[in-house]
Design a protein around this motif. Structure first.
Motif, PDB file in Angstrom:
ATOM      1  N   LEU A  98      71.614 -15.087  13.029  1.00  0.00           N
ATOM      2  CA  LEU A  98      71.263 -14.001  13.945  1.00  0.00           C
ATOM      3  C   LEU A  98      71.739 -12.658  13.402  1.00  0.00           C
ATOM      4  O   LEU A  98      71.041 -11.641  13.526  1.00  0.00           O
ATOM      5  N   ARG A  99      72.907 -12.651  12.773  1.00  0.00           N
ATOM      6  CA  ARG A  99      73.392 -11.405  12.163  1.00  0.00           C
ATOM      7  C   ARG A  99      72.459 -10.959  11.038  1.00  0.00           C
ATOM      8  O   ARG A  99      72.148  -9.771  10.895  1.00  0.00           O
ATOM      9  N   GLU A 100      72.031 -11.941  10.212  1.00  0.00           N
ATOM     10  CA  GLU A 100      71.109 -11.622   9.125  1.00  0.00           C
ATOM     11  C   GLU A 100      69.805 -11.039   9.650  1.00  0.00           C
ATOM     12  O   GLU A 100      69.281 -10.057   9.111  1.00  0.00           O
ATOM     13  N   LEU A 101      69.278 -11.662  10.714  1.00  0.00           N
ATOM     14  CA  LEU A 101      68.019 -11.190  11.287  1.00  0.00           C
ATOM     15  C   LEU A 101      68.168  -9.802  11.894  1.00  0.00           C
ATOM     16  O   LEU A 101      67.281  -8.952  11.747  1.00  0.00           O
ATOM     17  N   ASP A 102      69.286  -9.570  12.572  1.00  0.00           N
ATOM     18  CA  ASP A 102      69.517  -8.244  13.164  1.00  0.00           C
ATOM     19  C   ASP A 102      69.550  -7.174  12.075  1.00  0.00           C
ATOM     20  O   ASP A 102      68.961  -6.094  12.226  1.00  0.00           O
ATOM     21  N   LYS A 103      70.203  -7.494  10.958  1.00  0.00           N
ATOM     22  CA  LYS A 103      70.270  -6.552   9.848  1.00  0.00           C
ATOM     23  C   LYS A 103      68.904  -6.379   9.199  1.00  0.00           C
ATOM     24  O   LYS A 103      68.471  -5.256   8.886  1.00  0.00           O
ATOM     25  N   GLU A 104      68.190  -7.511   8.994  1.00  0.00           N
ATOM     26  CA  GLU A 104      66.884  -7.470   8.339  1.00  0.00           C
ATOM     27  C   GLU A 104      65.888  -6.624   9.124  1.00  0.00           C
ATOM     28  O   GLU A 104      65.083  -5.885   8.547  1.00  0.00           O
ATOM     29  N   PHE A 105      65.922  -6.750  10.447  1.00  0.00           N
ATOM     30  CA  PHE A 105      64.962  -6.026  11.284  1.00  0.00           C
ATOM     31  C   PHE A 105      65.505  -4.686  11.777  1.00  0.00           C
ATOM     32  O   PHE A 105      64.824  -3.989  12.537  1.00  0.00           O
ATOM     33  N   GLY A 106      66.691  -4.342  11.358  1.00  0.00           N
ATOM     34  CA  GLY A 106      67.251  -3.038  11.738  1.00  0.00           C
ATOM     35  C   GLY A 106      67.402  -2.863  13.229  1.00  0.00           C
ATOM     36  O   GLY A 106      67.264  -1.753  13.748  1.00  0.00           O
ATOM     37  N   GLY A 107      67.689  -3.960  13.934  1.00  0.00           N
ATOM     38  CA  GLY A 107      67.888  -3.886  15.374  1.00  0.00           C
ATOM     39  C   GLY A 107      66.623  -3.739  16.191  1.00  0.00           C
ATOM     40  O   GLY A 107      66.686  -3.498  17.400  1.00  0.00           O
ATOM     41  N   ARG A 108      65.453  -3.891  15.539  1.00  0.00           N
ATOM     42  CA  ARG A 108      64.184  -3.680  16.252  1.00  0.00           C
ATOM     43  C   ARG A 108      63.733  -4.900  17.059  1.00  0.00           C
ATOM     44  O   ARG A 108      62.782  -4.813  17.821  1.00  0.00           O
ATOM     45  N   ILE A 109      64.386  -6.048  16.851  1.00  0.00           N
ATOM     46  CA  ILE A 109      64.101  -7.218  17.680  1.00  0.00           C
ATOM     47  C   ILE A 109      65.393  -7.675  18.344  1.00  0.00           C
ATOM     48  O   ILE A 109      66.491  -7.343  17.891  1.00  0.00           O
ATOM     49  N   GLY A 159      59.980 -18.772  11.975  1.00  0.00           N
ATOM     50  CA  GLY A 159      60.364 -17.814  12.991  1.00  0.00           C
ATOM     51  C   GLY A 159      60.498 -16.399  12.469  1.00  0.00           C
ATOM     52  O   GLY A 159      60.086 -15.436  13.125  1.00  0.00           O
ATOM     53  N   THR A 160      61.053 -16.261  11.273  1.00  0.00           N
ATOM     54  CA  THR A 160      61.209 -14.932  10.684  1.00  0.00           C
ATOM     55  C   THR A 160      59.861 -14.286  10.432  1.00  0.00           C
ATOM     56  O   THR A 160      59.651 -13.104  10.712  1.00  0.00           O
ATOM     57  N   ASN A 161      58.913 -15.074   9.905  1.00  0.00           N
ATOM     58  CA  ASN A 161      57.585 -14.526   9.632  1.00  0.00           C
ATOM     59  C   ASN A 161      56.819 -14.232  10.915  1.00  0.00           C
ATOM     60  O   ASN A 161      56.063 -13.264  10.986  1.00  0.00           O
ATOM     61  N   ALA A 162      57.017 -15.066  11.934  1.00  0.00           N
ATOM     62  CA  ALA A 162      56.397 -14.776  13.233  1.00  0.00           C
ATOM     63  C   ALA A 162      56.951 -13.475  13.811  1.00  0.00           C
ATOM     64  O   ALA A 162      56.198 -12.616  14.290  1.00  0.00           O
ATOM     65  N   ALA A 163      58.266 -13.321  13.750  1.00  0.00           N
ATOM     66  CA  ALA A 163      58.883 -12.103  14.275  1.00  0.00           C
ATOM     67  C   ALA A 163      58.425 -10.876  13.498  1.00  0.00           C
ATOM     68  O   ALA A 163      58.186  -9.803  14.079  1.00  0.00           O
ATOM     69  N   THR A 175      61.844 -11.237  20.958  1.00  0.00           N
ATOM     70  CA  THR A 175      63.151 -11.885  21.042  1.00  0.00           C
ATOM     71  C   THR A 175      63.117 -13.139  20.187  1.00  0.00           C
ATOM     72  O   THR A 175      62.158 -13.909  20.257  1.00  0.00           O
ATOM     73  N   ILE A 176      64.149 -13.336  19.379  1.00  0.00           N
ATOM     74  CA  ILE A 176      64.242 -14.543  18.564  1.00  0.00           C
ATOM     75  C   ILE A 176      65.521 -15.282  18.938  1.00  0.00           C
ATOM     76  O   ILE A 176      66.586 -14.680  19.091  1.00  0.00           O
ATOM     77  N   LEU A 177      65.403 -16.584  19.144  1.00  0.00           N
ATOM     78  CA  LEU A 177      66.542 -17.432  19.500  1.00  0.00           C
ATOM     79  C   LEU A 177      66.901 -18.322  18.321  1.00  0.00           C
ATOM     80  O   LEU A 177      66.020 -18.898  17.675  1.00  0.00           O
ATOM     81  N   ASP A 178      68.185 -18.465  18.068  1.00  0.00           N
ATOM     82  CA  ASP A 178      68.649 -19.386  17.029  1.00  0.00           C
ATOM     83  C   ASP A 178      70.066 -19.827  17.372  1.00  0.00           C
ATOM     84  O   ASP A 178      70.803 -19.098  18.053  1.00  0.00           O
ATOM     85  N   ARG A 179      70.461 -20.993  16.862  1.00  0.00           N
ATOM     86  CA  ARG A 179      71.785 -21.533  17.169  1.00  0.00           C
ATOM     87  C   ARG A 179      72.821 -21.161  16.113  1.00  0.00           C
ATOM     88  O   ARG A 179      73.978 -21.584  16.209  1.00  0.00           O
ATOM     89  N   SER A 180      72.413 -20.400  15.107  1.00  0.00           N
ATOM     90  CA  SER A 180      73.337 -19.974  14.058  1.00  0.00           C
ATOM     91  C   SER A 180      73.656 -18.495  14.234  1.00  0.00           C
ATOM     92  O   SER A 180      72.777 -17.641  14.071  1.00  0.00           O
TER      93      SER A 180
END
Length: 372
Positions: A204-215, A180-184, A195-200
């Motif tokens: 989700l916080r890690e992804l928001d930080k990694e993408f700088g809020g762009r997704i 999912g991360t590589n797809a995003a 938009t990425i969905l996850d149950r953790s």
């Protein structure tokens, strides 16, 4: 140890279990390697390169299976390959047994020791031998999805990134793991609305930080899956339960209400698929349409970029192959719990719980099976 590498025979599968560089490392460790003729020729690894690395070229897969103490492959063995396996032989490859009762039965019948790349673990709690192919498949899912959104491919005729004055496509990625991360990453890079969905929530916080809020990072519930799927132009299924059948997250009812010409890419198809309407396809015939929605469910996606995939896979499998060869399979697995977690079948017994549960078959503890 005598290690054998057959040519892959699955539809449009061009990867190979060992590169010439990997062969050289095994030979340096005192082992013999036999490779089926032209096994890697289609991706630029010819017989001469294997011979220069110290391998012996043999004419047929049958000779590989007859002589080898350990067979190293990429994809799960096809029925005729399963029938060539023998008791005491080691098979080291992807297996994906949970959705495949026939293969499970054949491997149990063979008496071989079958170690699955996809269930080997590491200290971080990840799946190191699955990760590089998940990276490839995640990135490819967006390439494939963008291509099949084109009108000539059956899609609705939408450009993933849009153009000035026209909104970009909406991409939904279900699952925030490696796929999912590589797809995003790819979808966002192409300018899509992701938009990425996850149950953790921590993930989700890690992804928001990694993408700088762009997704958009959204907690996954049944309601959220339905809402965002109905809005999406492209949906990527990127969920995984290690060694087990994938959960079905999109129902036929939801799919029937999606946009006409939208695209589903099911990267979980190796584990049975995460959409109710999913069925495995090939690179030769990659898509089919259900209720106006294009389904891309190729079961060996990384085989489409076989040279990159082979090299990435060998980077992570080689240390384990060397350990198995140097110490013998039993000792190597008993010394390394993470490698032991890869054992799915041993001497006629299922040794991975999720496989036994999936098929309602008895299973035993892997260490117990090795010591019995």
């Amino acid at each position: 140890m005598l290690i054998g590498v057959p040519k892959e025979i699955k539809n449009h599968e061009y990867r190979i279990g060992l590169t010439p560089d990997s062969v050289k490392e095994l030979v340096r460790n005192g082992h013999q390697v036999i490779v089926e003729t032209n096994g890697g020729a289609s991706i630029g690894f010819d017989n001469g390169q294997y011979e220069a690395a110290g391998a012996e070229i043999v004419a047929t897969a049958q000779e590989v299976f007859e002589r080898a103490e350990m067979v190293v492959k990429v994809k799960e063995p096809q029925p005729n390959e399963c029938e060539m396996l023998r008791e005491g032989q080691v098979l080291f490859t992807y297996l994906h047994l949970a959705p495949d009762l026939r293969q499970t039965e054949l491997l149990v019948k063979s008496g071989a020791t079958c170690i699955a790349y996809e269930t080997v673990t590491d200290n971080a709690g990840t799946l190191p031998l699955l990760a590089p192919m998940s990276e490839v498949a995640g990135r490819m899912s967006i390439q494939a999805g963008a291509h099949h959104l084109e009108k000539a491919q059956g899609g609705q005729g939408v450009l993933l990134g849009g153009v000035p004055g026209v909104a970009p496509a909406k991409v939904l990625v279900i699952g925030g793991g490696v796929v999912g991360t590589n797809a995003a990453y790819m979808a966002e890079g192409m300018g899509a609305d992701v938009t990425i969905l996850d149950r953790s929530v921590p993930r989700l916080r890690e992804l928001d930080k990694e993408f700088g809020g762009r997704i958009n990072c959204v907690y996954s519930t049944a309601a959220a899956v339905e809402q965002y799927a109905l809005e999406a132009d492209l949906v990527v299924g990127a969920v995984l339960i290690p060694g087990a059948a994938a959960p079905r997250l999109l129902t036929r009812d939801i799919i029937s209400r999606m946009k006409n010409g939208s695209v589903l890419v099911d990267v979980a198809i190796d584990q049975g698929g995460c959409f109710e309407t999913s069925k495995a396809t090939t690179h030769e015939e990659p898509t089919y349409v259900v209720d106006g929605v294009v389904h891309y469910c190729v079961a060996n996606m990384p085989g489409g970029v076989a040279r990159t995939s082979t090299m990435a896979l060998n980077n992570v499998t080689l240390p384990y192959a060397i350990a198995l060869a140097n110490k013998g399979a039993k000792e190597a697995m008993l010394e390394d719990q993470h490698l032991l977690n890869g054992l799915n079948v041993h001497k006629g017994q299922i040794t991975y719980d999720a496989v036994g549960v999936a098929h309602d078959l008895p299973y035993v503890d892997a260490a117990e099976a090795l010591n019995s």
